[in-house]
Motif scaffolding. Sequence first.
Motif, PDB file in Angstrom:
ATOM      1  N   LYS A 318       0.835  -1.195   0.000  1.00  8.43           N
ATOM      2  CA  LYS A 318       0.000   0.000   0.000  1.00  8.43           C
ATOM      3  C   LYS A 318       0.873   1.249   0.000  1.00  8.43           C
ATOM      4  CE  LYS A 318      -3.970  -1.983   2.469  1.00  8.43           C
ATOM      5  NZ  LYS A 318      -4.936  -1.737   1.381  1.00  8.43           N
ATOM      6  N   THR A 322      -1.445   7.607   0.505  1.00  9.62           N
ATOM      7  CA  THR A 322      -2.835   7.482   0.070  1.00  9.62           C
ATOM      8  C   THR A 322      -3.510   6.222   0.593  1.00  9.62           C
ATOM      9  OG1 THR A 322      -2.289   6.247  -1.960  1.00  9.62           O
ATOM     10  CG2 THR A 322      -2.222   8.660  -2.062  1.00  9.62           C
ATOM     11  N   GLU A 324      -3.623   3.513  -0.800  1.00 13.37           N
ATOM     12  CA  GLU A 324      -4.127   2.720  -1.920  1.00 13.37           C
ATOM     13  C   GLU A 324      -3.188   1.557  -2.193  1.00 13.37           C
ATOM     14  OE1 GLU A 324      -4.313   5.463  -5.112  1.00 13.37           O
ATOM     15  OE2 GLU A 324      -6.236   6.328  -4.506  1.00 13.37           O
ATOM     16  N   ASN A 325      -3.751   0.484  -2.760  1.00 18.23           N
ATOM     17  CA  ASN A 325      -2.918  -0.636  -3.191  1.00 18.23           C
ATOM     18  C   ASN A 325      -2.044  -0.177  -4.348  1.00 18.23           C
ATOM     19  OD1 ASN A 325      -4.155  -2.227  -1.298  1.00 18.23           O
ATOM     20  ND2 ASN A 325      -5.524  -3.236  -2.736  1.00 18.23           N
ATOM     21  N   THR A 326      -0.734  -0.197  -4.147  1.00 16.68           N
ATOM     22  CA  THR A 326       0.191   0.261  -5.179  1.00 16.68           C
ATOM     23  C   THR A 326       0.536  -0.861  -6.158  1.00 16.68           C
ATOM     24  OG1 THR A 326       1.152   1.842  -3.649  1.00 16.68           O
ATOM     25  CG2 THR A 326       2.443   1.296  -5.611  1.00 16.68           C
TER      26      THR A 326
END
Length: 387
Positions: A318, A322, A324-326
Motif C-alpha cells: 500500500k 494514500t 491505496e494498493n500500489t
Amino acid sequence: MNILKSVILILFLFLNLEAKVVTSVNTKSSTGEGSGLTREEAINNALIEAIGKINGVNINSLKQTFVASYSDNQNTNIVDMYKEKIIKATKGEVDSYDVNNVIKDENGNYIAEVTVYKTSVKKYYDIPGYKPDSRRSITVFNSSSQNKQLGDVLQQKIITNLLQSRKFNVLDRDSKGYYEMEKALITSDPDVQKDEIYKLKNVLATDYILLFHVGGVDLKTKGNKNKIDVVVDYRVLLFATRQIKFSNTLTMSAFVKGDSLVASEKLSEKIAKKISDDILNAIYPLKVAQVSNNEVVFSQTLSNDEIYECYSLGEVIKDAYTKENTARIETKSGKVQIIRSTPKLSYAKILEGSVKKDDICRPLDDSGVGMEKQHSVNPNGTVNLGW
C-alpha cells in the motif's frame, strides 16, 4: 499471412454463431379475498385486494370502477366486462383473473376468492459470438493532424492487435454513416421483419479511450537503406471520470533496406505492437493460463520467438500516504520463449526457472527495434532524436 488467416478464421467463427431474438414470458399472480352482501360485491372486493397486492394500484380508484358489475342468468360466472374493467383500472398491469371460490356463510354474506394474473412478454436480441459483459470496452482514436495518414495506418493495426488479444470489446466510432443507413432500413422499410427492431439500442459505451498522436516523422535515405524516426504520444483515458490512467511517449527508429513504403509498413507494425503491448500490460498484464508438459500456455495470440520474463506475485503493498494498493511484490520465476500460437492460445518453452500458473510475464525490451530517447519535433514535422 498467418495473421490474415487468423483474422479470417475468427471472423468465420463469429459469423457462424447463431444470432436470434429471444422471447421470454413471465406471469405474476396474486390472490385476494373479499366479502359482500351479493356475489358480485364479494368478487369485486376480492379483485380489489388481489390487484392492489400485485402492483400497488389505489384501492379507492378500483372501488369506483367496480361499483357496477353483472352476472349471468345462473348467477355463477362473472361476464367478461370484469376483464375490461380490470385492464382499464390497472392500465394493462393486470390482464386476466380466475374466480377460485364463492361461498355463502351462515349470516347470508358471500365470501369470494380470486386470483389475478399479469403476463409480460419480453424480447431481446441475443448478440452472436462472445458476450461483451466479461470484457472491458476500448475505443481507439487517431488525433494526428500533420501525419494523419500514418496515424490511420497505426489506428487500424492497433485495433487488430487489441482484437487478437481477446481482452477488449474494441468499439468502432468511424463508421457512423453506415450504421445510420442500416438503422433507417430497420425502422422504415416495410419489408424488414418486425423483430429486427430489437437489434437497436444495444450499442456499448466505452470504458477506455486510447488517444494517440503522431508528433513527427523523419525519413532519411542513405544508399539502399532507409532510416525512419517516429514520435508518438499516447494516453489511455477512463471515460466515466476522464482520468488519465496511462500515458507514454514512444520514439522509435528503424533501418530497413529497400522501398520506403516497405520500411514504413514494417515500422508502423512495430509501433502499433509497442503501443498495444503497453496498453495490454498496463490493464491486463500477461498471465500464465496453464503449464503443461513443460510448456507455458497463454490465452492470447503472441508472436513466435518473443521472450518474456515471468514473476510470481506476493504481498500487496500500500502507498504510505494514500493507503491505496500500489502493487504486489514480484519475485522472478523464470524466462520463457514463444514457440507456436493459434488464434486463441500461445505456447512457450521455459528457458530458465520454474514458471507457474498465474505468474505474470513481461516482454524483454527489444533494443534492436527502437529506443525511447530525449527528442524534439522540428517545425517542419521532422524529429530530432538527439543523436
